[in-house]
Design a protein around this motif. Sequence first.
Motif, PDB file in Angstrom:
ATOM      1  N   ARG A  37     -47.899  21.691 -17.105  1.00 22.18           N
ATOM      2  CA  ARG A  37     -48.535  21.433 -15.818  1.00 22.18           C
ATOM      3  C   ARG A  37     -47.666  22.011 -14.715  1.00 22.18           C
ATOM      4  O   ARG A  37     -46.822  21.328 -14.155  1.00 22.18           O
ATOM      5  CB  ARG A  37     -48.712  19.926 -15.597  1.00 22.18           C
ATOM      6  N   SER A  56     -47.024  22.694 -11.246  1.00 24.01           N
ATOM      7  CA  SER A  56     -47.578  22.214  -9.982  1.00 24.01           C
ATOM      8  C   SER A  56     -47.609  23.353  -8.986  1.00 24.01           C
ATOM      9  O   SER A  56     -46.825  24.280  -9.025  1.00 24.01           O
ATOM     10  CB  SER A  56     -46.732  21.067  -9.432  1.00 24.01           C
ATOM     11  N   ASP A 110     -41.584  24.586 -16.624  1.00 28.13           N
ATOM     12  CA  ASP A 110     -42.390  23.426 -16.223  1.00 28.13           C
ATOM     13  C   ASP A 110     -41.500  22.254 -15.819  1.00 28.13           C
ATOM     14  O   ASP A 110     -41.766  21.571 -14.824  1.00 28.13           O
ATOM     15  CB  ASP A 110     -43.308  23.036 -17.379  1.00 28.13           C
ATOM     16  N   ARG A 111     -40.435  22.023 -16.591  1.00 29.20           N
ATOM     17  CA  ARG A 111     -39.545  20.903 -16.262  1.00 29.20           C
ATOM     18  C   ARG A 111     -38.842  21.134 -14.935  1.00 29.20           C
ATOM     19  O   ARG A 111     -38.705  20.222 -14.116  1.00 29.20           O
ATOM     20  CB  ARG A 111     -38.517  20.721 -17.379  1.00 29.20           C
ATOM     21  N   SER A 135     -41.355  20.701 -12.164  1.00 26.43           N
ATOM     22  CA  SER A 135     -41.750  19.311 -12.031  1.00 26.43           C
ATOM     23  C   SER A 135     -40.689  18.491 -11.338  1.00 26.43           C
ATOM     24  O   SER A 135     -40.980  17.486 -10.699  1.00 26.43           O
ATOM     25  CB  SER A 135     -42.042  18.719 -13.410  1.00 26.43           C
ATOM     26  N   VAL A 167     -46.270  16.387 -10.197  1.00 27.73           N
ATOM     27  CA  VAL A 167     -47.260  17.042 -11.065  1.00 27.73           C
ATOM     28  C   VAL A 167     -48.625  16.451 -10.798  1.00 27.73           C
ATOM     29  O   VAL A 167     -48.777  15.244 -10.704  1.00 27.73           O
ATOM     30  CB  VAL A 167     -46.871  16.846 -12.547  1.00 27.73           C
TER      31      VAL A 167
END
Length: 452
Positions: free
Chosen positions: A193, A195, A438-439, A442, A447
């Motif tokens: 995800r 963002s 992603d990490r 995030s 997110v």
Amino acid sequence: MSAGGTGQAEPDRGEAGGVRTALAGLTTRGRSFLAAGIAASICAYVLGQEDLLRVGLLLAVLPLLCATVLYRTRYRVAGSRRLSPARVPAGSEARVHLRVDNVSRLPTGLLMLQDRVPYVLGPRPRFVLDRVEPGGRREVSYRVRSDLRGRYPLGPLQLRLTDPFGMCELTRAFSTFDSLTVIPRVEPLSPVRFSGEAKGYGDGRQRSLALAGEDDVIPRGYRYGDDLRRVHWRSTARYGELMVRREEQPRRSRCTVLLDTRGIGYEGAGPDSAFEWAVSGTASVLVHMLERGFTVRLLTENGSSVPGEGADGFAGAGQDSADAAGLMMDTLAVIDHSDGTNLSRAYDGLRGGNEGLLVAFLGDLDEEQAAVVAKMRQRSGGAVAFVLDPDTWVREATDVRGPGGRPDERLRMLREAGWTALSVPRGASLNDLWRQADRERSGLTAVSGEAL
């Protein structure tokens, strides 16, 4: 010959050319018999030995007779080739099926079947076929494999005819070719995800219209075929014409994948080089985004894209998504280094604020090019960059900073501009870096929305 296609090979019947062709087809055995017969005949004439002359004539006439009979044999042979599959990832095998049909009324003799393939696909395949009866067929197959992506020609198929005594061999070639496309390796990516402001069905999606209540309805004029149940009577009374409720129109997610192909940005060559990793990574992201229903677009530093790609790119999650993926893979199969020195044309190719998610695979960047990439963030909703450091890939250094700390400096410039920028070490897994990006993102932004 092509996949599902056929071709025919027949001997040339020209007189002068036919004699030369027949004599050129004599094998080592045939030439030896001919030379021995001529030598024996000369010796018999000098020595006056009639018996030796008969032997010499027999030795000389036998290969000539075999060549004439083989050349004059009337036959027609049709051949076809089928690739399974015609598009294969690098490092995987494809099977080539060959079929030979005897479409004449006479049986063939011994046939040697040979297909021409590029060296990188493996050794040249050869098959020996026994007598093929009239109307009969023979089918054989072989495997090809390449660690290098590209488009490789297969063919033409050649038939080598021999006589029972092995005195003469004649080659007949078909005229058609096939192409095997070796596409980049595609690594499966985990759903993440990212963002940002990627519009549509993905993360950060934005609905074009709200349906929170009656006051939020935005009507439009009635069009022929509209359902009368959607008529908005209050707006109809206000405007004096039929007005209908506008349905919710969610925008499709967009993703642009930028591949830096500048020759000066990469060092080394071969399937394990940095450039090949970048091409494979580009292919992986494109396929992943298409599968997630995004509208995807491929961009290089020259601003070029895939032939047949629309202004908005290829839409995923549809019936044409497989064809779109195939077109992109075909483009990446033959993409090569460019002579470009900057990324300004890629910046111009980005539509202002309408790109959604931007994923970039970049080679070596100097300060000027890092500044250009940093500005690209302004034309995207979210941005992820994978920077391949030549010092790490070529010299196998363990320190990702390189000389003078330049890699860390350019990564810092990108991150300050809003990019999620990662340095790619030699042999890294794209999926691991994908999840790491992603990490990291995030950790900076909350997110929201669906997983990519």
